[in-house]
Write a protein that holds these residues in place. Sequence first.
Motif, PDB file in Angstrom:
ATOM      1  N   LYS A 133       7.834   3.939   6.089  1.00 52.52           N
ATOM      2  CA  LYS A 133       6.605   4.705   6.335  1.00 52.52           C
ATOM      3  C   LYS A 133       6.554   5.321   7.738  1.00 52.52           C
ATOM      4  N   LYS A 189      -0.940   0.037   7.119  1.00 49.93           N
ATOM      5  CA  LYS A 189       0.118  -0.406   6.202  1.00 49.93           C
ATOM      6  C   LYS A 189       1.367  -0.827   6.983  1.00 49.93           C
ATOM      7  N   LEU A 193       7.045  -2.692   4.450  1.00 51.36           N
ATOM      8  CA  LEU A 193       6.765  -3.385   3.192  1.00 51.36           C
ATOM      9  C   LEU A 193       6.389  -2.401   2.090  1.00 51.36           C
ATOM     10  N   GLY A 196       2.062  -2.618  -1.874  1.00 55.24           N
ATOM     11  CA  GLY A 196       0.702  -2.907  -1.411  1.00 55.24           C
ATOM     12  C   GLY A 196       0.591  -4.137  -0.520  1.00 55.24           C
ATOM     13  N   ARG A 197       1.752  -4.735  -0.211  1.00 57.04           N
ATOM     14  CA  ARG A 197       1.700  -5.975   0.582  1.00 57.04           C
ATOM     15  C   ARG A 197       1.263  -5.693   2.017  1.00 57.04           C
ATOM     16  N   ILE A 199      -1.507  -4.571   3.242  1.00 54.76           N
ATOM     17  CA  ILE A 199      -2.339  -3.386   3.523  1.00 54.76           C
ATOM     18  C   ILE A 199      -3.806  -3.778   3.724  1.00 54.76           C
ATOM     19  N   GLN A 217      -3.474   5.123   8.946  1.00 58.71           N
ATOM     20  CA  GLN A 217      -3.645   6.448   8.351  1.00 58.71           C
ATOM     21  C   GLN A 217      -5.106   6.683   8.016  1.00 58.71           C
ATOM     22  N   TYR A 219      -7.953   7.181   5.809  1.00 59.60           N
ATOM     23  CA  TYR A 219      -8.118   6.762   4.420  1.00 59.60           C
ATOM     24  C   TYR A 219      -8.758   7.904   3.633  1.00 59.60           C
ATOM     25  N   ILE A 220      -8.118   8.310   2.538  1.00 62.41           N
ATOM     26  CA  ILE A 220      -8.698   9.388   1.717  1.00 62.41           C
ATOM     27  C   ILE A 220      -9.861   8.761   0.948  1.00 62.41           C
ATOM     28  N   ASP A 232      -3.279   7.144  -8.369  1.00 62.96           N
ATOM     29  CA  ASP A 232      -2.317   8.014  -7.685  1.00 62.96           C
ATOM     30  C   ASP A 232      -1.150   8.318  -8.613  1.00 62.96           C
ATOM     31  N   HIS A 273      -9.196  -0.336  -4.275  1.00 61.15           N
ATOM     32  CA  HIS A 273      -8.705   0.634  -3.282  1.00 61.15           C
ATOM     33  C   HIS A 273      -7.200   0.873  -3.334  1.00 61.15           C
ATOM     34  N   LEU A 274      -6.454  -0.080  -3.877  1.00 69.68           N
ATOM     35  CA  LEU A 274      -4.995   0.103  -3.961  1.00 69.68           C
ATOM     36  C   LEU A 274      -4.607   0.309  -5.423  1.00 69.68           C
ATOM     37  N   LEU A 352      -1.608  11.156  -3.930  1.00 68.41           N
ATOM     38  CA  LEU A 352      -3.012  10.928  -4.275  1.00 68.41           C
ATOM     39  C   LEU A 352      -3.717  12.286  -4.332  1.00 68.41           C
ATOM     40  N   LEU A 362       1.399  10.096   0.071  1.00 68.69           N
ATOM     41  CA  LEU A 362       1.156   8.780   0.684  1.00 68.69           C
ATOM     42  C   LEU A 362       2.449   8.169   1.177  1.00 68.69           C
ATOM     43  N   GLU A 363       3.452   8.202   0.338  1.00 68.39           N
ATOM     44  CA  GLU A 363       4.752   7.677   0.773  1.00 68.39           C
ATOM     45  C   GLU A 363       5.847   8.077  -0.189  1.00 68.39           C
TER      46      GLU A 363
HETATM   47  P1  ADP Z   1       3.126   0.554  -0.547  1.00 68.65           P
HETATM   48  O1  ADP Z   1       4.513   0.947  -0.157  1.00 68.65           O
HETATM   49  O2  ADP Z   1       2.799  -0.819  -0.053  1.00 68.65           O
HETATM   50  O3  ADP Z   1       2.854   0.764  -1.994  1.00 68.65           O
HETATM   51  P2  ADP Z   1       1.497   2.914  -0.083  1.00 68.65           P
HETATM   52  O4  ADP Z   1       1.522   3.791   1.099  1.00 68.65           O
HETATM   53  O5  ADP Z   1       2.048   3.482  -1.344  1.00 68.65           O
HETATM   54  O6  ADP Z   1       2.181   1.534   0.284  1.00 68.65           O
HETATM   55  O7  ADP Z   1       0.002   2.482  -0.328  1.00 68.65           O
HETATM   56  C1  ADP Z   1      -0.376   1.614  -1.377  1.00 68.65           C
HETATM   57  C2  ADP Z   1      -1.626   2.129  -2.043  1.00 68.65           C
HETATM   58  O8  ADP Z   1      -2.680   2.252  -1.097  1.00 68.65           O
HETATM   59  C3  ADP Z   1      -1.459   3.534  -2.609  1.00 68.65           C
HETATM   60  O9  ADP Z   1      -0.908   3.471  -3.882  1.00 68.65           O
HETATM   61  C4  ADP Z   1      -2.889   4.033  -2.589  1.00 68.65           C
HETATM   62  O10 ADP Z   1      -3.608   3.594  -3.695  1.00 68.65           O
HETATM   63  C5  ADP Z   1      -3.456   3.389  -1.343  1.00 68.65           C
HETATM   64  N1  ADP Z   1      -3.341   4.263  -0.175  1.00 68.65           N
HETATM   65  C6  ADP Z   1      -2.304   4.334   0.692  1.00 68.65           C
HETATM   66  N2  ADP Z   1      -2.547   5.207   1.679  1.00 68.65           N
HETATM   67  C7  ADP Z   1      -3.750   5.736   1.424  1.00 68.65           C
HETATM   68  C8  ADP Z   1      -4.569   6.699   2.089  1.00 68.65           C
HETATM   69  N3  ADP Z   1      -4.165   7.273   3.201  1.00 68.65           N
HETATM   70  N4  ADP Z   1      -5.773   6.992   1.548  1.00 68.65           N
HETATM   71  C9  ADP Z   1      -6.187   6.398   0.412  1.00 68.65           C
HETATM   72  N5  ADP Z   1      -5.470   5.475  -0.246  1.00 68.65           N
HETATM   73  C10 ADP Z   1      -4.274   5.128   0.237  1.00 68.65           C
END
Ligand code: ADP
Length: 574
Positions: A133, A189, A193, A196-197, A199, A217, A219-220, A232, A273-274, A352, A362-363
């Motif tokens: 990330k 985050k 990792l 979602g770990r 976060i 970051q 947050y959207i 997402d 939220h995740l 997202l 997001l990643e």
């Molecule tokens: P991981 O690699 O742990 O999955 P992510 O960056 O994909 O990390 O984030 C995990 C989840 O968190 C995403 O699937 C999304 O639902 C939420 N998330 C991550 N970043 C944002 C953001 N900037 N705004 C809103 N939701 C987010």
Amino acid sequence: MQRYPDIWTLQHRASSSYVGPTVSVVRPPVGLIWELGHRDTRTSQKRKPLKVEDEAPGAALKPLVFRVDEGTPRVVQSVLLERGWDKFDEQHQDMEDWNLYWRNSSFRMAEHVNVKPWQRLNHHPGTTTLTRKDCLAKHLAHMRRLYGETLYEFTPLTFIIPNDYTKFIAEYFKEKQVLGTKPTYWICKPAELSRGRGIIVFSDIRDLIFNGTYVVQKYICNPFLVGRYKCDLRIYVCVMGFKPLTIYVYREGLVRFATEKFDLGNLKDSYAHLTNSSINKSGASYQKIKEVVGQGCKWTLSRFFSYLRNWDVDDLLLWRKINNMVILTVLAMAPSVPIAYNCFELFGFDILIDDNLKPWLLEVNYSPALSLDCSTDVSVKRSLVHDIIELIYLNGLRREEKKCSRASPGSSKVSFARGEKCELRTAPDPRPYVSLMQFASRKCSNTNPAVQRANNVCPKHTRTSLLREMMTRQRILLTREAAKSKPRFKAWHAPRKVLSPYTSGAQSQPHRTKGPVGVLPETAYAPNDHAGNFVLIFPFNEATFGASRNGLNIKRIIQELQKLINKQLSRGKN
Ligand code: ADP
């Protein structure tokens, strides 16, 4: 397990005692001229490389061999076995006697250097720079500085902490001042990792706790909700090469849902939220039938797009924005990736969508999860693996031989047509198609009503007609190419031309092993426009084709992309 071997497998010869022409044999990529350099295990002698013309039809042929390790997703192995491949047996086979090595972890540079022309690796060196990330954030920030905020404004404002801690604090308080009593929302985050770990979503700076490298970051907080659930998109992207840069996007994918209703009043609820399925599958509401979403926590991408269409959303524009975002992101890392051939990389882009239908990156995931947790996974990921295999051969031609092949998915003919130089010509529809993959397996009978329905949805080309059409085209092209040697990018202008960089390469350099490992010539022909549900998104016109051959002219590519985006936006407005 019932097998339905690839044509290619059938033509993979075990004996080299005959010579004869097989003009109609569809060749795999140069790096996959497997039988040409394939060792005969009985004699332990490397067979003399054969030319295309040396092949005889109808020979008894050896299956291709795949190599895996403990971490390789099981679906990869099962798809390959189903396609008639054999599993590599270290005890009894020569160490070089395999054709595809698929594993989750990266390969050592020595493994890349020693890869043989008949072998392929499922990772490209250096690609983890995009998937950590913090590295992704750095690459994108660099591109933003060079090419402008507007083009690269698809990632939320990001800080890498502890390095950027002071900058983050300044931004946090600046925003607080602007918003007054209204809360601001951030997400923190761990850089390394996944799933979602570690976060946390927070509004109050006092809740920010970190120990190591993290990204903080914006947050959207206005996500597009289905029912009242956040989601997402997992978009699969296959980079077939960085030099020349060749990017395919998969027209099917996953939409991953949170399993509790979105609620900014409770930031601690990960299930709201995740959207990670590794989290949500253990949620209390996972099995419940949720408003609009239904049971579980996944949809296919095609289902999501039909849902959008029902709401009169311009889903084509959204899809194009996603494709542009993918290109811009891969461009950010491409210069730092070392040269290597005979390898490819499957990425999982997490995107997202907000309630203004703006996609946010997001990643980017390395070795995106291919575990089969539910029926949606089964349909999407099995087909994905099949199509990757197709992609690493040639345009999916071998599937013709299968007794029960999948219905043609919307016939994704993407080419660069006359008069539309700056635009992907996508006939008939480049979007995620109406899903034909509701079946757990591709082994389906023609009498199956679901298959008949699917055929009705996408009746544009049958596999047979496609095959005939493409083979005829290739034969014509090969004959033409032999007759005259024009600058290769000229081929770009030909309408509906599907040229393979590999076919011609196979003839000119059947077993090159020197130089940068691999065999793809730098000035190769335009890549195939699609394979299964993979569609070529880069290069997307003659100019980008040229700008990515001899070195990567990013500035030029960005100019072309900017033109394309402007055109798309003006169309969207009309
Ligand atoms: P991981 O690699 O742990 O999955 P992510 O960056 O994909 O990390 O984030 C995990 C989840 O968190 C995403 O699937 C999304 O639902 C939420 N998330 C991550 N970043 C944002 C953001 N900037 N705004 C809103 N939701 C987010």
